[in-house]
Design an enzyme around this catalytic site. Structure first.
Site, PDB file in Angstrom:
ATOM      1  N   GLU A 128      -5.296  -5.025  10.348  1.00 26.08           N
ATOM      2  CA  GLU A 128      -4.289  -3.989  10.619  1.00 26.08           C
ATOM      3  C   GLU A 128      -4.602  -3.279  11.930  1.00 26.08           C
ATOM      4  O   GLU A 128      -5.428  -2.360  11.954  1.00 26.08           O
ATOM      5  CB  GLU A 128      -4.280  -2.963   9.484  1.00 26.08           C
ATOM      6  CG  GLU A 128      -3.995  -3.548   8.115  1.00 26.08           C
ATOM      7  CD  GLU A 128      -3.430  -2.504   7.173  1.00 26.08           C
ATOM      8  OE1 GLU A 128      -2.357  -2.752   6.616  1.00 26.08           O
ATOM      9  OE2 GLU A 128      -4.034  -1.431   7.014  1.00 26.08           O
ATOM     10  N   GLY A 178       2.581   2.201  10.875  1.00 24.61           N
ATOM     11  CA  GLY A 178       3.537   3.299  10.749  1.00 24.61           C
ATOM     12  C   GLY A 178       4.226   3.661  12.052  1.00 24.61           C
ATOM     13  O   GLY A 178       4.842   4.716  12.166  1.00 24.61           O
ATOM     14  N   SER A 230       3.534  -2.198  10.323  1.00 23.24           N
ATOM     15  CA  SER A 230       4.982  -2.272  10.544  1.00 23.24           C
ATOM     16  C   SER A 230       5.578  -3.633  10.201  1.00 23.24           C
ATOM     17  O   SER A 230       6.535  -4.079  10.827  1.00 23.24           O
ATOM     18  CB  SER A 230       5.337  -1.876  11.982  1.00 23.24           C
ATOM     19  OG  SER A 230       4.890  -0.562  12.258  1.00 23.24           O
ATOM     20  N   GLU A 258      -6.925   4.559   7.942  1.00 25.20           N
ATOM     21  CA  GLU A 258      -6.672   5.979   7.678  1.00 25.20           C
ATOM     22  C   GLU A 258      -7.891   6.613   7.020  1.00 25.20           C
ATOM     23  O   GLU A 258      -8.231   7.766   7.282  1.00 25.20           O
ATOM     24  CB  GLU A 258      -5.406   6.132   6.811  1.00 25.20           C
ATOM     25  CG  GLU A 258      -4.164   5.854   7.650  1.00 25.20           C
ATOM     26  CD  GLU A 258      -2.961   5.362   6.871  1.00 25.20           C
ATOM     27  OE1 GLU A 258      -2.940   5.458   5.633  1.00 25.20           O
ATOM     28  OE2 GLU A 258      -2.025   4.855   7.536  1.00 25.20           O
ATOM     29  N   LYS A 268       0.097   4.221  -0.201  1.00 22.92           N
ATOM     30  CA  LYS A 268      -0.550   5.391   0.425  1.00 22.92           C
ATOM     31  C   LYS A 268      -0.361   6.631  -0.470  1.00 22.92           C
ATOM     32  O   LYS A 268      -0.336   6.495  -1.682  1.00 22.92           O
ATOM     33  CB  LYS A 268      -0.032   5.574   1.856  1.00 22.92           C
ATOM     34  CG  LYS A 268      -0.191   4.290   2.680  1.00 22.92           C
ATOM     35  CD  LYS A 268       0.000   4.465   4.158  1.00 22.92           C
ATOM     36  CE  LYS A 268      -0.199   3.115   4.841  1.00 22.92           C
ATOM     37  NZ  LYS A 268      -0.112   3.201   6.307  1.00 22.92           N
ATOM     38  N   ASN A 311       0.872  -1.175   0.000  1.00 24.83           N
ATOM     39  CA  ASN A 311       0.000   0.000   0.000  1.00 24.83           C
ATOM     40  C   ASN A 311       0.907   1.222   0.000  1.00 24.83           C
ATOM     41  O   ASN A 311       1.514   1.544   1.020  1.00 24.83           O
ATOM     42  CB  ASN A 311      -0.904  -0.040   1.242  1.00 24.83           C
ATOM     43  CG  ASN A 311      -1.742   1.223   1.387  1.00 24.83           C
ATOM     44  OD1 ASN A 311      -1.760   2.068   0.490  1.00 24.83           O
ATOM     45  ND2 ASN A 311      -2.430   1.356   2.514  1.00 24.83           N
ATOM     46  N   HIS A 337      -9.574   1.054   4.847  1.00 25.53           N
ATOM     47  CA  HIS A 337      -8.312   1.273   5.565  1.00 25.53           C
ATOM     48  C   HIS A 337      -8.566   2.198   6.761  1.00 25.53           C
ATOM     49  O   HIS A 337      -9.360   3.139   6.665  1.00 25.53           O
ATOM     50  CB  HIS A 337      -7.262   1.877   4.624  1.00 25.53           C
ATOM     51  CG  HIS A 337      -5.884   1.821   5.219  1.00 25.53           C
ATOM     52  ND1 HIS A 337      -5.460   2.720   6.177  1.00 25.53           N
ATOM     53  CD2 HIS A 337      -4.858   0.955   5.040  1.00 25.53           C
ATOM     54  CE1 HIS A 337      -4.222   2.400   6.546  1.00 25.53           C
ATOM     55  NE2 HIS A 337      -3.841   1.333   5.874  1.00 25.53           N
TER      56      HIS A 337
HETATM   57  P1  13P Z   1       3.094   0.300   7.683  1.00 29.24           P
HETATM   58  O1  13P Z   1       3.612  -0.988   7.090  1.00 29.24           O
HETATM   59  O2  13P Z   1       3.808   1.501   7.226  1.00 29.24           O
HETATM   60  O3  13P Z   1       2.949   0.195   9.169  1.00 29.24           O
HETATM   61  O4  13P Z   1       1.599   0.486   7.105  1.00 29.24           O
HETATM   62  C1  13P Z   1       0.712  -0.561   7.173  1.00 29.24           C
HETATM   63  C2  13P Z   1      -0.506  -0.199   6.407  1.00 29.24           C
HETATM   64  O5  13P Z   1      -1.257   0.672   6.810  1.00 29.24           O
HETATM   65  C3  13P Z   1      -0.757  -0.896   5.155  1.00 29.24           C
HETATM   66  O6  13P Z   1      -2.036  -0.644   4.681  1.00 29.24           O
END
Ligand code: 13P
Length: 256
Positions: free
Chosen positions: A172, A178, A218, A102, A12, A10, A100
């Site tokens: 997740e 992150g 992560s 976010e 982002k 992803n 997601h």
């Molecule tokens: P990270 O791997 O940066 O923690 O992000 C995970 C994520 O949100 C994937 O959709």
């Protein structure tokens, strides 16, 4: 039937078109047919990068899938700033992340919206990657399994078994995204197993056995092996580590 791993990047809101093409070419240059024996590989760049990235993989004739990070459920219309399923379809995109955290936290995505998006994608034969996961407050409260399984039930409401099997679920935990703080393999396994048993309750053992449940938060080359060794973790949805060719390739190779 053994499930095939999946590693989905992803990206982002990272990578301009030029940067995305460079990363796609870098991944393509490392590509080996042996990756695909045990693993489906997908990258999910921003909307504007979908077609250029897909073109790189098509030109190089490699079987890396391309996915979007969001979609609107309506076919077309007055939805300023949104992208429809037919628009995604024309880019050659085969996957789409929905729900997601976010988007749920910052853009008001709801369980109901996730369900509508899943149905619209399935009707067009684009496979949804449905994200679920708890906040730290919910984990501390001890209600993680109830919360995550309710998200799963809501996402699949009214979806028939023959379509449900085309979905992938990504667990997740929000506190692990992150942050560099990964869920332990045991913590991730516990929730992924509960997700699978929710799917078994809804659709029966066979659909539950076939459906892939990914872990995200992560994930990196240092922790991937222990995570994917767990019986109910079928790969990863990867943020930061998917933005660098070296680490993304190492994650794919861990599935060999
Ligand atoms: P990270 O791997 O940066 O923690 O992000 C995970 C994520 O949100 C994937 O959709």
């Amino acid at each position: 039937m053994a499930r095939k791993y999946m590693m989905a990047g992803n990206w982002k809101m990272n990578k301009t078109i030029g940067e995305a093409v460079v990363l796609a070419q870098d991944i393509s240059n490392q590509y080996e047919d042996s990756w695909l024996k045990n693993c489906d590989v997908v990258v999910c760049p921003p909307f504007v990068d979908l077609k250029p990235v897909k073109t790189v993989f098509e030109f190089d004739r490699i079987e890396i899938g391309v996915g979007a990070q969001n979609v609107h459920w309506a076919e077309s219309g007055a939805y300023t700033g949104e992208i429809s399923v037919p628009m995604l379809k024309e880019t050659g995109c085969g996957w789409c992340i929905i729900g997601h955290s976010e988007r749920r936290e910052m853009f008001g995505e709801t369980n109901e919206g996730v369900n509508k998006k899943a149905k619209a994608l399935l009707a067009a034969k684009i496979n949804p990657i449905i994200c679920v996961g708890e906040s730290l407050a919910i984990r501390d409260e001890g209600t993680t399994l109830d919360f995550v399984c309710a998200q799963v039930k809501a996402a699949f409401a009214g979806i028939e078994p023959d379509e449900a099997k085309d979905c992938v679920i990504a667990y997740e935990p929000i506190w692990a995204i992150g942050t560099g703080r990964t869920a332990t393999p045991e913590q991730a396994q516990e929730v992924c197993a509960a997700i699978r048993s929710t799917i078994a309750d809804m659709y029966g053992a066979q659909v539950a056995e076939e459906m892939r449940v990914l872990y995200g938060g992560s994930m990196n080359p240092g922790n991937v092996s222990l995570l994917i060794a767990e019986p109910d973790i079928d790969g990863g949805l990867i943020g930061g580590a998917a933005l660098k060719k070296e680490s993304f390739v190492q994650l794919i190779e861990a599935c060999k």
